[in-house]
Scaffold this active site. Sequence first.
Site, PDB file in Angstrom:
ATOM      1  CG  ASP A  49      -6.251  -0.170   5.288  1.00 57.49           C
ATOM      2  OD1 ASP A  49      -6.422  -1.047   4.417  1.00 57.49           O
ATOM      3  OD2 ASP A  49      -6.766   0.967   5.210  1.00 57.49           O
ATOM      4  CE  LYS A 104      -5.640   4.269   6.171  1.00 58.93           C
ATOM      5  NZ  LYS A 104      -6.411   3.166   6.813  1.00 58.93           N
ATOM      6  CE  LYS A 109      -7.998   4.028   3.269  1.00 57.92           C
ATOM      7  NZ  LYS A 109      -8.459   2.801   3.962  1.00 57.92           N
TER       8      LYS A 109
END
Lengths: 228, 228
Positions: B92, B158, B187
Amino acid sequence: MTPQQLAAMIDHTLLRPEATCPQIDRLCAQALDHGFCAVCVNPVYVSQAVRRLTGSPVVVASVAGFPLGANTTAAKIEDARQAIDAGAREIDMVLQLGALIAGEKNRVRDDIAAVAEVVRAASPDHVLKVILETAALSPELIALGCRCCAEAQVDFIKTSSGFHPAGGATEQAVRTLKKLATPIKIKAAGGIGDLKTALSMIEAGADRLGMSASVDVILACEALSSRR
Amino acid sequence: MTPQQLAAMIDHTLLRPEATCPQIDRLCAQALDHGFCAVCVNPVYVSQAVRRLTGSPVVVASVAGFPLGANTTAAKIEDARQAIDAGAREIDMVLQLGALIAGEKNRVRDDIAAVAEVVRAASPDHVLKVILETAALSPELIALGCRCCAEAQVDFIKTSSGFHPAGGATEQAVRTLKKLATPIKIKAAGGIGDLKTALSMIEAGADRLGMSASVDVILACEALSSRR
């Protein structure tokens, strides 16, 4: 304390992730105008700040493992080495807070010592500051952090990243660090938003101040001086 | 949605800098117990999490340039490469928020693309998620961020790091990303603290949820299921 003396203790700081190139240029221009000790910027802006400040007395500080301190030692070394290669003279690193809380002293010290080696190898004038995040630590853990910093022979202990929800610098934290860590110098940072707070940090023993509100603080100091 | 289906969408997350080794062990045990998709931990804990989870279906996710995204591309690559070498399957990363805000599209895209290359080189099963920090961005900048992610061919966008003062995931942000970024998956992360919020994120289009409150949320989902 004259405005010049105060300015010479300030790391003029812009570490918000939203900071843009024009804002970094402005930060550097303000540092030149007011005679701040340093600008403190994220790694991605070191080259730009160095270009703006070369030939001036204002040095460039950058950060390593910032603001969580939870990346690997190798990554912190990479942050420090790249910043130094790009012309940074000071590195503000975050120690491994989780390891400190777990009492893993060697792990904390070795992480710091590895970055310290990179900084010392650059020149005797390069400076390493280690961020403790004092607002999130008990007095015992602050003392343990200071011992790790002493063993790794760092130049400064810095109270806070300025990004932790527990808060930033307090007079109490600065006094505690000063008592425990001397001759290591103390940098107070995080939430120092006005002249009164800045002066109280110096009174408590801070050798350096990290601030975003630096220009307002210096203007307030100048106004106060001119009234005297 | 069954508790098992919900658990399989959750990255069980502990990124607070105070996290200790025993807490990471507990995170991994919880992930095994409840069948979470992944644990998401800071780089310093990847090896430990991989040791605990090897041979299980739970994968390890870690972070790069986290949470500010303002370190250099080389440092983000170093974060990603080290995590992958230690056994992480998902990365991430945070994009360069300042460059995005300044409209420097190529800079943002190239930073992402360089990390994407490292992740893709590891295996087709490795996953890159790019954190936009939607709460700090206008709709136009979110759209620009999505274009950068699409050009760099990332796996997930995300919403948030969970560390930005502007806030975390919102239904609106998830809907916007879903509309703009499909087929890239979404996400939702940051501030998802209960079952109702978790389900609303999925309803809005989230393919994955990043949460610290995962166990409470799954227990609430199980309680609800057993009442039906």
